[in-house]
Motif scaffolding. Structure first.
Motif, PDB file in Angstrom:
ATOM      1  N   THR A  85      46.903  46.530  54.040  1.00 17.65           N
ATOM      2  CA  THR A  85      47.830  45.575  55.125  1.00 17.65           C
ATOM      3  C   THR A  85      48.899  45.607  55.579  1.00 17.65           C
ATOM      4  O   THR A  85      49.063  44.604  56.237  1.00 17.65           O
ATOM      5  N   ASN A 103      44.683  39.918  45.306  1.00 10.76           N
ATOM      6  CA  ASN A 103      45.875  40.063  44.821  1.00 10.76           C
ATOM      7  C   ASN A 103      46.753  39.932  46.446  1.00 10.76           C
ATOM      8  O   ASN A 103      47.454  38.776  46.804  1.00 10.76           O
ATOM      9  N   ASP A 104      46.436  41.520  46.812  1.00 12.79           N
ATOM     10  CA  ASP A 104      47.192  41.354  48.328  1.00 12.79           C
ATOM     11  C   ASP A 104      46.922  39.954  49.351  1.00 12.79           C
ATOM     12  O   ASP A 104      47.948  39.792  49.871  1.00 12.79           O
ATOM     13  N   LYS A 107      48.699  37.232  48.497  1.00 12.29           N
ATOM     14  CA  LYS A 107      50.373  36.893  48.470  1.00 12.29           C
ATOM     15  C   LYS A 107      51.147  36.778  49.890  1.00 12.29           C
ATOM     16  O   LYS A 107      51.839  36.503  50.105  1.00 12.29           O
ATOM     17  N   LYS A 158      49.335  48.207  39.599  1.00 12.04           N
ATOM     18  CA  LYS A 158      48.066  47.344  40.420  1.00 12.04           C
ATOM     19  C   LYS A 158      47.581  46.586  39.446  1.00 12.04           C
ATOM     20  O   LYS A 158      47.146  46.846  38.612  1.00 12.04           O
ATOM     21  N   LEU A 334      44.632  34.585  39.729  1.00 14.23           N
ATOM     22  CA  LEU A 334      45.765  35.157  40.007  1.00 14.23           C
ATOM     23  C   LEU A 334      46.670  34.419  39.753  1.00 14.23           C
ATOM     24  O   LEU A 334      47.227  34.779  39.525  1.00 14.23           O
ATOM     25  N   SER A 344      53.216  39.929  41.491  1.00 14.55           N
ATOM     26  CA  SER A 344      51.785  41.002  41.489  1.00 14.55           C
ATOM     27  C   SER A 344      51.263  40.287  42.731  1.00 14.55           C
ATOM     28  O   SER A 344      49.872  40.851  43.611  1.00 14.55           O
ATOM     29  N   THR A 345      51.437  38.903  43.318  1.00 21.07           N
ATOM     30  CA  THR A 345      50.621  38.223  44.090  1.00 21.07           C
ATOM     31  C   THR A 345      51.166  37.049  44.177  1.00 21.07           C
ATOM     32  O   THR A 345      52.224  36.065  43.786  1.00 21.07           O
TER      33      THR A 345
END
Length: 356
Positions: A85, A103-104, A107, A158, A334, A344-345
């Protein structure tokens, strides 16, 4: 080795620019496959980053095709998964194109103001292990088999652990997290325990373990002669219940790159579309070589000749799906992650999805 060559090349290019500057003026109108810059100066290679492991497999065809070219369009960098990231954040993020957990991506980049999602590239690589006569987990027996049991989960906080919780919720199976396999569990719930791959052993104290590939296959192979060897005991992707698994890793591109170098982005998308077919036919040795070419110095390889097989490659579920096709599936996934853990997201904006 890759970075050493890059440094030598940069020095050579700088020297060439000094002696050849006047010649560039004669080529003001030149370009190359969308990569030509103003005044005939070629644009820099697009920087493509991916975490090591299953997501990096999605780039193997692209790497092999770029190797054949005299003038490459892309510079690939396979990096430690824990740092991925950092290449898409900050005032001037390094990655022009990046593969990272979906998810990252949602987010961190979900507004669509800097990056847009081109599509998904992997669809889950999580498998259950067990020992002895414990049942293989299926949709039909999941509740009756797991309630009261302890399940060791690699990356519990995660996507692996979150997705398992999504699946348990789907089947109305109560669960809780306990501190260790030695802690007392609840006989009316599934008891989840955080594990690292190194600590997953037949003597680890759990009834089942959820592991990603290639660790899952390596554990089975490594315990084959043990008194209590591991057996494959189920497929989380199948239990998720949608064709093709769940959207695990996404690929994003800078919005400015999409706008200014669209033909190059389309070239990259063409590579991704053929990634699954390439992996089916490529040898394990060729796959390992391609990944080694682009892996950053100091990154411990996820794959080696000791753990990578054609079966493991297949179980990494590499298949590109464009955003215009997978948008609804991604948003639904998501939403499920948010229901399990709101932090988490995040729900992405419509502009996050590149629909070209």
């Amino acid at each position: 080795m890759k970075k050493l060559f890059a440094g030598i090349l940069a020095t050579a290019l700088l020297a060439g620019a000094t002696f050849g500057f006047a010649a560039c003026d004669d080529d003001k109108n030149s370009g190359n496959n969308g990569g030509g810059g103003n005044n005939g100066v070629p644009l820099a290679d697009l920087e493509v980053y991916s975490p090591d492991g299953a997501p990096a497999l999605s780039l193997c065809y692209a790497i092999s095709e770029e190797d054949k070219k005299k003038d490459e369009l892309f510079d690939f960098d396979i990096v430690n998964a824990d740092t991925i990231t950092t290449y898409v954040t900050g005032a001037n993020p390094k990655a022009d194109i990046c593969v990272l957990p979906v998810n990252d991506a949602a987010k961190i980049l979900g507004t669509g103001s800097v990056y847009q999602m081109l599509g998904t590239v992997t669809n889950g690589n999580l498998y259950f292990l067990t020992t002895g006569d414990n049942a293989v987990l299926t949709a039909e027996n999941l509740k009756t088999t797991l309630v009261g049991k302890k399940v060791g989960v690699v990356q519990l906080p995660k996507v692996p652990g979150l997705t398992l919780q999504v699946v348990l919720s789907k089947y109305d199976i109560p669960y809780q997290t306990i501190e260790s396999a030695q802690a007392e569990g609840d006989a009316t719930k599934v008891n989840l325990v955080a594990f690292t791959p190194e600590n997953v052993t037949p003597a680890g104290g759990c009834d089942y373990y959820l592991c990603p590939e290639p660790a899952a296959s390596a554990k089975i192979k490594g315990t084959a002669t043990a008194q209590k060897p591991f057996n494959m005991a189920g497929n989380l992707q199948a239990l998720y219940g949608e064709e093709g698994g769940y959207p695990q890793a996404a690929v994003v591109a800078k919005k400015s790159v999409i706008e200014n170098r669209l033909s190059d982005v389309k070239t990259f998308l063409g590579y991704l579309e053929k990634s699954a077919e390439f992996l089916e036919s490529a040898s394990v040795q060729d796959i390992l070589r391609l990944l080694e070419e682009e892996r950053e110095d100091g990154v411990t390889p996820s794959f080696s000749d000791k753990n990578l097989t054609k079966e493991v490659v297949a179980r990494c579920s590499v298949c590109f799906t464009a955003s215009k096709t997978c948008k609804e599936k991604v948003v639904a996934f998501l939403d499920k992650l948010i229901a399990v853990n709101p932090n988490s997201t995040a729900k992405p904006a419509d502009d996050f999805f590149y629909m070209g």
